[in-house]
Design a protein around this motif. Structure first.
Motif, PDB file in Angstrom:
ATOM      1  N   ASP A  98       0.840  -1.180   0.000  1.00 39.29           N
ATOM      2  CA  ASP A  98       0.000   0.000   0.000  1.00 39.29           C
ATOM      3  C   ASP A  98       0.888   1.248   0.000  1.00 39.29           C
ATOM      4  O   ASP A  98       1.879   1.301   0.737  1.00 39.29           O
ATOM      5  CB  ASP A  98      -0.882  -0.032   1.260  1.00 39.29           C
ATOM      6  N   PRO A  99       0.557   2.253  -0.798  1.00 46.08           N
ATOM      7  CA  PRO A  99       1.388   3.471  -0.859  1.00 46.08           C
ATOM      8  C   PRO A  99       1.530   4.178   0.492  1.00 46.08           C
ATOM      9  O   PRO A  99       2.580   4.743   0.788  1.00 46.08           O
ATOM     10  CB  PRO A  99       0.660   4.360  -1.865  1.00 46.08           C
ATOM     11  N   ASP A 100       0.485   4.145   1.318  1.00 45.07           N
ATOM     12  CA  ASP A 100       0.572   4.779   2.640  1.00 45.07           C
ATOM     13  C   ASP A 100       1.574   4.046   3.529  1.00 45.07           C
ATOM     14  O   ASP A 100       2.326   4.667   4.282  1.00 45.07           O
ATOM     15  CB  ASP A 100      -0.798   4.810   3.315  1.00 45.07           C
ATOM     16  N   VAL A 101       1.603   2.728   3.440  1.00 45.02           N
ATOM     17  CA  VAL A 101       2.557   1.938   4.222  1.00 45.02           C
ATOM     18  C   VAL A 101       3.976   2.223   3.731  1.00 45.02           C
ATOM     19  O   VAL A 101       4.906   2.369   4.522  1.00 45.02           O
ATOM     20  CB  VAL A 101       2.218   0.429   4.151  1.00 45.02           C
ATOM     21  N   ALA A 103       5.010   4.983   2.466  1.00 43.47           N
ATOM     22  CA  ALA A 103       5.370   6.317   2.961  1.00 43.47           C
ATOM     23  C   ALA A 103       5.815   6.241   4.423  1.00 43.47           C
ATOM     24  O   ALA A 103       6.796   6.894   4.815  1.00 43.47           O
ATOM     25  CB  ALA A 103       4.183   7.266   2.811  1.00 43.47           C
ATOM     26  N   LEU A 104       5.129   5.441   5.221  1.00 43.19           N
ATOM     27  CA  LEU A 104       5.526   5.274   6.625  1.00 43.19           C
ATOM     28  C   LEU A 104       6.904   4.632   6.728  1.00 43.19           C
ATOM     29  O   LEU A 104       7.735   5.052   7.544  1.00 43.19           O
ATOM     30  CB  LEU A 104       4.499   4.430   7.378  1.00 43.19           C
ATOM     31  N   LEU A 105       7.156   3.622   5.915  1.00 44.24           N
ATOM     32  CA  LEU A 105       8.459   2.961   5.935  1.00 44.24           C
ATOM     33  C   LEU A 105       9.572   3.926   5.543  1.00 44.24           C
ATOM     34  O   LEU A 105      10.658   3.905   6.132  1.00 44.24           O
ATOM     35  CB  LEU A 105       8.456   1.740   5.016  1.00 44.24           C
ATOM     36  N   ARG A 106       9.306   4.772   4.561  1.00 44.12           N
ATOM     37  CA  ARG A 106      10.310   5.770   4.169  1.00 44.12           C
ATOM     38  C   ARG A 106      10.604   6.724   5.322  1.00 44.12           C
ATOM     39  O   ARG A 106      11.750   7.084   5.573  1.00 44.12           O
ATOM     40  CB  ARG A 106       9.848   6.551   2.938  1.00 44.12           C
TER      41      ARG A 106
END
Length: 146
Positions: A98-101, A103-106
């Motif tokens: 998921d793109p939101d996940v 973003a969190l990982l980044r």
């Protein structure tokens, strides 16, 4: 076991020890918490760390241990000398993230993000990951037209 068994035991023990050290340092998890999150007993984990096993660890337990700690099981398989191409079912067909996940990982690996912010991100993720799942009718109750 083959003649390389002692080297494989040392390599796997080192892998497990590093994973535990990282879990303690980055997540403040105890051995009991690692066991709870991975589903692998403390006794089994301790045997792995000591290299105290007569036959290879079960692939399912190795995968559970790795997934519980957010590690790639291929690294554990490599330490064990297992063929990476023979990874257990499900490892090859990983669904897109998921793109939101992403973003969190980044943000978690970004050196410009404060440790306090990273702590809050991790705590929120843990809360969401381990909270009980709502029953289906409770989830759809708020979506009904009035």
């Amino acid at each position: 076991m083959t003649e390389t068994a002692p080297a494989r035991k040392i390599a796997f023990a080192t892998f497990v020890r590093r994973a535990l050290d990282d879990a303690r340092a980055m997540r403040a998890w105890t051995g009991t918490e690692v066991s709870r999150r991975t589903g692998v007993s403390r006794q089994t984990i301790n045997r792995w760390v000591r290299g105290d096993w007569a036959s290879d660890p079960e692939a399912e337990r190795v995968v559970a241990f790795c997934e519980g700690l957010g590690l790639n099981p291929a690294a554990a398989f490599a330490a064990l000398g297992w063929d990476r191409a023979a990874a257990p079912r499900g490892a090859a067909g990983t669904p897109p993230m998921d793109p939101d996940v992403e973003a969190l990982l980044r943000r978690l690996v970004d050196p410009a993000v404060s440790d306090a912010e990273k702590f809050h991100i991790r705590e929120t993720i843990r809360y969401l990951a381990y909270r009980p799942t709502l029953p289906l009718d409770a989830r759809t109750g708020g979506d009904r037209a009035g």
